[in-house]
Design a protein around this motif. Sequence first.
Motif, PDB file in Angstrom:
ATOM      1  N   ASN A  38     -45.504  10.351  68.569  1.00  0.00           N
ATOM      2  CA  ASN A  38     -44.173  10.475  67.985  1.00  0.00           C
ATOM      3  C   ASN A  38     -43.143  10.208  69.086  1.00  0.00           C
TER       4      ASN A  38
ATOM      5  N   HIS B 282     -35.068   3.048  62.425  1.00  0.00           N
ATOM      6  CA  HIS B 282     -36.345   2.433  62.058  1.00  0.00           C
ATOM      7  C   HIS B 282     -37.163   2.277  63.333  1.00  0.00           C
TER       8      HIS B 282
ATOM      9  N   THR C  12     -43.913  12.684  61.149  1.00  0.00           N
ATOM     10  CA  THR C  12     -44.101  11.243  61.152  1.00  0.00           C
ATOM     11  C   THR C  12     -45.573  10.906  61.277  1.00  0.00           C
TER      12      THR C  12
ATOM     13  N   THR D 145     -41.099   1.352  65.039  1.00  0.00           N
ATOM     14  CA  THR D 145     -42.456   0.821  64.929  1.00  0.00           C
ATOM     15  C   THR D 145     -43.188   1.157  66.222  1.00  0.00           C
TER      16      THR D 145
ATOM     17  N   GLU E 287     -44.959   1.719  61.042  1.00  0.00           N
ATOM     18  CA  GLU E 287     -43.512   1.843  60.889  1.00  0.00           C
ATOM     19  C   GLU E 287     -43.144   3.156  60.214  1.00  0.00           C
ATOM     20  N   ASP E 288     -41.989   3.688  60.599  1.00  0.00           N
ATOM     21  CA  ASP E 288     -41.429   4.876  59.965  1.00  0.00           C
ATOM     22  C   ASP E 288     -39.918   4.800  60.116  1.00  0.00           C
ATOM     23  N   SER E 289     -39.212   5.471  59.224  1.00  0.00           N
ATOM     24  CA  SER E 289     -37.752   5.528  59.268  1.00  0.00           C
ATOM     25  C   SER E 289     -37.322   6.985  59.266  1.00  0.00           C
TER      26      SER E 289
END
Length: 108
Positions: free
Chosen positions: A55, A25, A50, A27, A32-34
């Motif tokens: 990135n 996970h 993403t 941020t 936020e992205d997983s």
Amino acid sequence: MKAIFTPQNSTDIAYSYRAEGDVLHVTVNGVEDSFDFTGMPDGSASDFETALEPNPLIQATKADGELTITLLGWYGNVPVQGEEETDEAFQDRLAEYELAKTEREVTI
């Protein structure tokens, strides 16, 4: 999960990394992205889609079932000692800053 942090200087990036099993996970500046590496076979990957800008993922490698992620690790300006800050507390912050400027491997 192991992480290799590659230092990157920036004074305007706020970020955090957290792992749950083989799910990372991330941020970056409030976005936020997983990234789910569950089931990834041994090998490496380096092309990650993403919405995070920039990135922070450089590479994911799995060898003998062990996952290692190479990530950007941002650091900012050299810390300045505050008026109320003890010398010991300042030296601790300065040591953290110097560590952030080196490539390092950690478990997350």
